[in-house]
Design a protein around this motif. Structure first.
Motif, mmCIF file in Angstrom:
data_model
loop_
_atom_site.group_PDB
_atom_site.id
_atom_site.type_symbol
_atom_site.label_atom_id
_atom_site.label_comp_id
_atom_site.label_asym_id
_atom_site.label_seq_id
_atom_site.Cartn_x
_atom_site.Cartn_y
_atom_site.Cartn_z
ATOM 1 N N PRO A 64 0.782 -1.106 -0.195
ATOM 2 C CA PRO A 64 0.101 -0.054 0.143
ATOM 3 C C PRO A 64 0.728 1.270 0.078
ATOM 4 C CG PRO A 64 -0.016 -0.934 2.233
ATOM 5 C CD PRO A 64 0.617 -2.065 1.322
ATOM 6 N N PRO A 65 0.247 2.566 -0.585
ATOM 7 C CA PRO A 65 0.914 3.695 -0.647
ATOM 8 C C PRO A 65 1.515 4.176 0.816
ATOM 9 C CG PRO A 65 -1.098 3.968 -1.577
ATOM 10 C CD PRO A 65 -0.810 2.632 -1.376
ATOM 11 N N VAL A 66 2.412 4.706 0.848
ATOM 12 C CA VAL A 66 2.744 5.388 2.346
ATOM 13 C C VAL A 66 3.367 6.672 2.421
ATOM 14 C CG1 VAL A 66 4.161 5.101 4.553
ATOM 15 C CG2 VAL A 66 3.647 2.927 3.015
ATOM 16 N N MET A 67 2.536 7.567 2.992
ATOM 17 C CA MET A 67 3.001 8.896 3.244
ATOM 18 C C MET A 67 3.952 9.339 4.268
ATOM 19 S SD MET A 67 1.720 10.376 0.376
ATOM 20 C CE MET A 67 2.161 12.129 0.850
ATOM 21 N N VAL A 68 5.164 9.656 4.175
ATOM 22 C CA VAL A 68 6.141 9.975 5.464
ATOM 23 C C VAL A 68 6.312 11.160 5.767
ATOM 24 C CG1 VAL A 68 8.136 9.198 6.432
ATOM 25 C CG2 VAL A 68 7.135 7.608 5.139
ATOM 26 N N VAL A 69 5.778 11.625 6.817
ATOM 27 C CA VAL A 69 6.109 12.807 7.470
ATOM 28 C C VAL A 69 7.244 12.859 8.568
ATOM 29 C CG1 VAL A 69 5.610 15.338 8.352
ATOM 30 C CG2 VAL A 69 4.092 14.077 6.647
ATOM 31 N N GLN A 70 8.229 13.149 8.346
ATOM 32 C CA GLN A 70 9.314 13.105 9.390
ATOM 33 C C GLN A 70 10.115 14.548 9.473
ATOM 34 O OE1 GLN A 70 13.053 10.572 8.733
ATOM 35 N NE2 GLN A 70 13.339 10.174 10.750
ATOM 36 N N HIS A 71 10.039 14.647 11.061
ATOM 37 C CA HIS A 71 10.578 16.076 11.640
ATOM 38 C C HIS A 71 12.077 15.730 11.621
ATOM 39 C CE1 HIS A 71 6.659 17.268 11.726
ATOM 40 N NE2 HIS A 71 6.288 17.053 12.778
ATOM 41 N N MET A 72 12.925 16.505 11.011
ATOM 42 C CA MET A 72 14.257 16.410 11.138
ATOM 43 C C MET A 72 14.798 17.679 10.362
ATOM 44 S SD MET A 72 15.401 13.676 8.101
ATOM 45 C CE MET A 72 15.681 12.515 9.111
ATOM 46 N N PRO A 107 2.206 28.753 7.278
ATOM 47 C CA PRO A 107 3.135 28.843 8.221
ATOM 48 C C PRO A 107 3.109 27.548 9.165
ATOM 49 C CG PRO A 107 1.679 30.814 8.587
ATOM 50 C CD PRO A 107 1.109 29.955 7.503
ATOM 51 N N PRO A 108 4.014 27.225 9.996
ATOM 52 C CA PRO A 108 4.295 25.957 10.603
ATOM 53 C C PRO A 108 3.105 25.748 11.557
ATOM 54 C CG PRO A 108 6.335 27.129 10.591
ATOM 55 C CD PRO A 108 5.409 28.216 10.011
ATOM 56 N N PHE A 109 2.837 24.570 11.941
ATOM 57 C CA PHE A 109 1.791 24.122 12.784
ATOM 58 C C PHE A 109 2.581 23.489 13.892
ATOM 59 C CE2 PHE A 109 -0.835 20.906 14.922
ATOM 60 C CZ PHE A 109 -1.820 21.495 15.136
ATOM 61 N N ALA A 110 2.169 23.783 15.104
ATOM 62 C CA ALA A 110 3.095 23.511 16.200
ATOM 63 C C ALA A 110 4.607 23.551 16.225
ATOM 64 C CB ALA A 110 2.496 21.858 16.664
ATOM 65 N N GLY A 111 4.975 24.651 15.429
ATOM 66 C CA GLY A 111 6.308 24.575 15.211
ATOM 67 C C GLY A 111 6.997 23.806 13.988
ATOM 68 N N GLN A 112 6.250 23.032 13.269
ATOM 69 C CA GLN A 112 6.599 22.147 12.231
ATOM 70 C C GLN A 112 5.869 22.152 10.875
ATOM 71 O OE1 GLN A 112 8.744 20.180 13.045
ATOM 72 N NE2 GLN A 112 8.827 20.077 15.196
ATOM 73 N N ARG A 113 6.854 21.914 9.962
ATOM 74 C CA ARG A 113 6.210 22.308 8.522
ATOM 75 C C ARG A 113 7.286 21.152 7.644
ATOM 76 N NH1 ARG A 113 6.145 27.877 5.585
ATOM 77 N NH2 ARG A 113 8.424 27.777 5.743
ATOM 78 N N PRO A 114 6.555 20.303 7.152
ATOM 79 C CA PRO A 114 5.350 19.926 6.866
ATOM 80 C C PRO A 114 4.613 19.267 8.573
ATOM 81 C CG PRO A 114 6.400 18.128 6.109
ATOM 82 C CD PRO A 114 7.392 19.287 6.165
ATOM 83 N N SER A 115 3.451 19.499 8.394
ATOM 84 C CA SER A 115 2.720 19.045 9.828
ATOM 85 C C SER A 115 2.048 17.557 9.373
ATOM 86 C CB SER A 115 1.446 19.807 10.053
ATOM 87 O OG SER A 115 0.607 19.283 11.126
ATOM 88 N N GLY A 156 5.628 11.024 19.930
ATOM 89 C CA GLY A 156 4.763 11.977 20.626
ATOM 90 C C GLY A 156 4.894 13.261 19.959
ATOM 91 N N GLY A 157 4.446 14.237 20.960
ATOM 92 C CA GLY A 157 4.381 15.750 20.653
ATOM 93 C C GLY A 157 3.030 16.238 20.240
ATOM 94 N N GLU A 158 3.216 17.572 20.029
ATOM 95 C CA GLU A 158 1.745 18.187 19.707
ATOM 96 C C GLU A 158 1.374 17.960 18.454
ATOM 97 O OE1 GLU A 158 -0.273 22.759 19.859
ATOM 98 O OE2 GLU A 158 1.755 22.363 20.530
ATOM 99 N N ASP A 159 2.387 18.170 17.707
ATOM 100 C CA ASP A 159 2.166 17.928 16.048
ATOM 101 C C ASP A 159 2.188 16.238 15.876
ATOM 102 O OD1 ASP A 159 1.654 18.171 13.277
ATOM 103 O OD2 ASP A 159 3.715 17.965 12.846
ATOM 104 N N GLY A 160 1.090 15.533 15.629
ATOM 105 C CA GLY A 160 1.037 14.196 15.538
ATOM 106 C C GLY A 160 -0.049 13.952 16.431
ATOM 107 N N GLN A 161 -0.067 14.200 17.668
ATOM 108 C CA GLN A 161 -1.152 13.486 18.366
ATOM 109 C C GLN A 161 -2.471 13.956 18.067
ATOM 110 O OE1 GLN A 161 -1.139 11.207 20.701
ATOM 111 N NE2 GLN A 161 0.598 11.034 21.791
ATOM 112 N N GLN A 162 -2.642 15.335 17.314
ATOM 113 C CA GLN A 162 -3.846 15.936 17.176
ATOM 114 C C GLN A 162 -4.347 15.082 15.927
ATOM 115 O OE1 GLN A 162 -4.386 20.144 17.071
ATOM 116 N NE2 GLN A 162 -2.722 20.420 18.788
ATOM 117 N N GLY A 163 -3.332 14.876 14.874
ATOM 118 C CA GLY A 163 -3.757 14.166 13.868
ATOM 119 C C GLY A 163 -4.179 12.730 14.111
#
Length: 340
Positions: free
Chosen positions: A186-194, A254-262, A285-292
């Motif tokens: 299956p296709p996978v979308m990866v958002v990694q904060h780095m 603008p970034p969401f919860a300090g992150q872009r992409p969110s 964990g963290g604010e960005d991700g838990q809401q999603g």
């Protein structure tokens, strides 16, 4: 909270002293020793029993990457790496993260106190959180030793899309997860904060390590079976305009919860447009991700995410119903839900 007991390993005496000086300003950190290389570090690990190590990538004798691999094989512990701001340094950083390092900080061009403070401003926080974060990421058998997904035989895909949120510390679990993916999975979308400068190395390393095709997210890209889409950090938010048959859209906001992409934006848009055919996996964990993840569960989609009680344990949930899941079981569980 018990003090973090840190061993600083670097072949440069200047770097050792400056790193130790930065860390010792924090009352919750104790530098228990300083070593000039792997041989001296082994003895200090045995005698001083640190629970966190900082380790230089470039060292004479056994380099930091080889020593890190030894540590993770024989006596795993939280390790924070230091590497140079070069193309080779970025490649080494990704390899260190893949092996299990929690972060890899770029070395300043000059080891002056001001440059050191600017480069390692968040180091103390990373060090203090390292033991707990390492325990969270190693709650079950490592998937790295698992049999690689077979490229033979067709995957009976049921049309479900998978979105994965990660941070730099969860690079190894990300490789473990995607390393089990079949070429036509299956296709996978990866958002990694780095850090943005690590993105090219991450895409290249993933391409070399997993069976599916790895591509960078771009506006108008059609998302298809057998594709892993990596969203470049620091530039645009990324979402899919519809599902099934959707295409990627880049959003300059603008970034969401300090992150872009969110991570949360990606998951929330799929919760709205394709809840019945979406599975979210949140490795950090963290604010960005838990809401999603919460948005997916509320929309009756499946989401795997750290428990909200702060224990670090992972839970598979849909709606109000949740159950614990080991990190080593994520790939098999998600792939099972994506089969027709």
């Amino acid at each position: 909270m018990a003090k973090a007991r840190v061993l600083v390993v670097d072949d440069s005496m200047t770097m050792r002293m400056m790193v130790a000086g930065i860390l010792e300003k924090d009352k919750d950190i104790q530098v228990v020793g300083m070593a000039d290389g792997a041989e001296e570090a082994r003895a200090m690990v045995r005698d001083l029993k640190p629970n966190v190590m900082t380790l230089d990538v470039e060292m004479p004798g056994m380099n930091g990457i080889d020593y890190l691999a030894e540590i993770m094989e024989t006596a795993p512990m939280p390790v924070i790496m230091f590497s140079t701001l070069t193309a080779k340094g970025a490649e080494s950083s990704i390899e260190a993260l893949r092996l299990g390092a929690l972060d890899c900080y770029p070395k300043p061009t000059r080891a002056t106190p001001d440059e050191m403070q600017a480069a390692f401003g968040k180091l103390s926080k990373t060090i203090k959180e390292a033991p707990k974060r390492f325990a969270e990421l190693n709650d079950g058998p490592s998937a790295s030793a698992a049999k690689r997904a077979s490229a033979t035989g067709a995957f009976a895909w049921n049309g479900t899309i998978v979105t994965v949120g990660a941070d730099v510390a969860s690079t190894k679990p990300l490789f473990d997860l995607l390393g089990r993916w079949p070429a036509d999975g299956p296709p996978v979308m990866v958002v990694q904060h780095m850090r943005p400068e690590l993105a090219d190395g991450m895409i290249a390393k993933l391409s070399d390590s997993v069976a599916p095709r790895v591509v960078e997210a771009s506006d108008g890209l059609k998302v298809e079976q057998g594709m892993i889409v990596f969203c470049r950090p620091g530039t645009h938010h990324v979402y899919i305009d519809a599902w099934p048959g959707g295409t990627i859209r880049l959003l300059d906001k603008p970034p969401f919860a300090g992150q872009r992409p969110s991570i949360s934006l990606m998951m929330a848009t799929l919760a709205k447009s394709a809840a019945a055919k979406t599975i979210g996996v949140l490795l950090a964990g963290g604010e960005d991700g838990q809401q999603g993840a919460a948005a997916l569960r509320a929309a009756r989609a499946c989401a795997i995410a750290p428990a909200e009680d702060g224990s670090g344990k992972l839970e598979l949930g849909r709606g109000m119903a949740v159950q614990p899941i080991k990190s080593s079981d994520i790939a098999e569980t998600v792939l099972g839900m994506c089969r027709g």
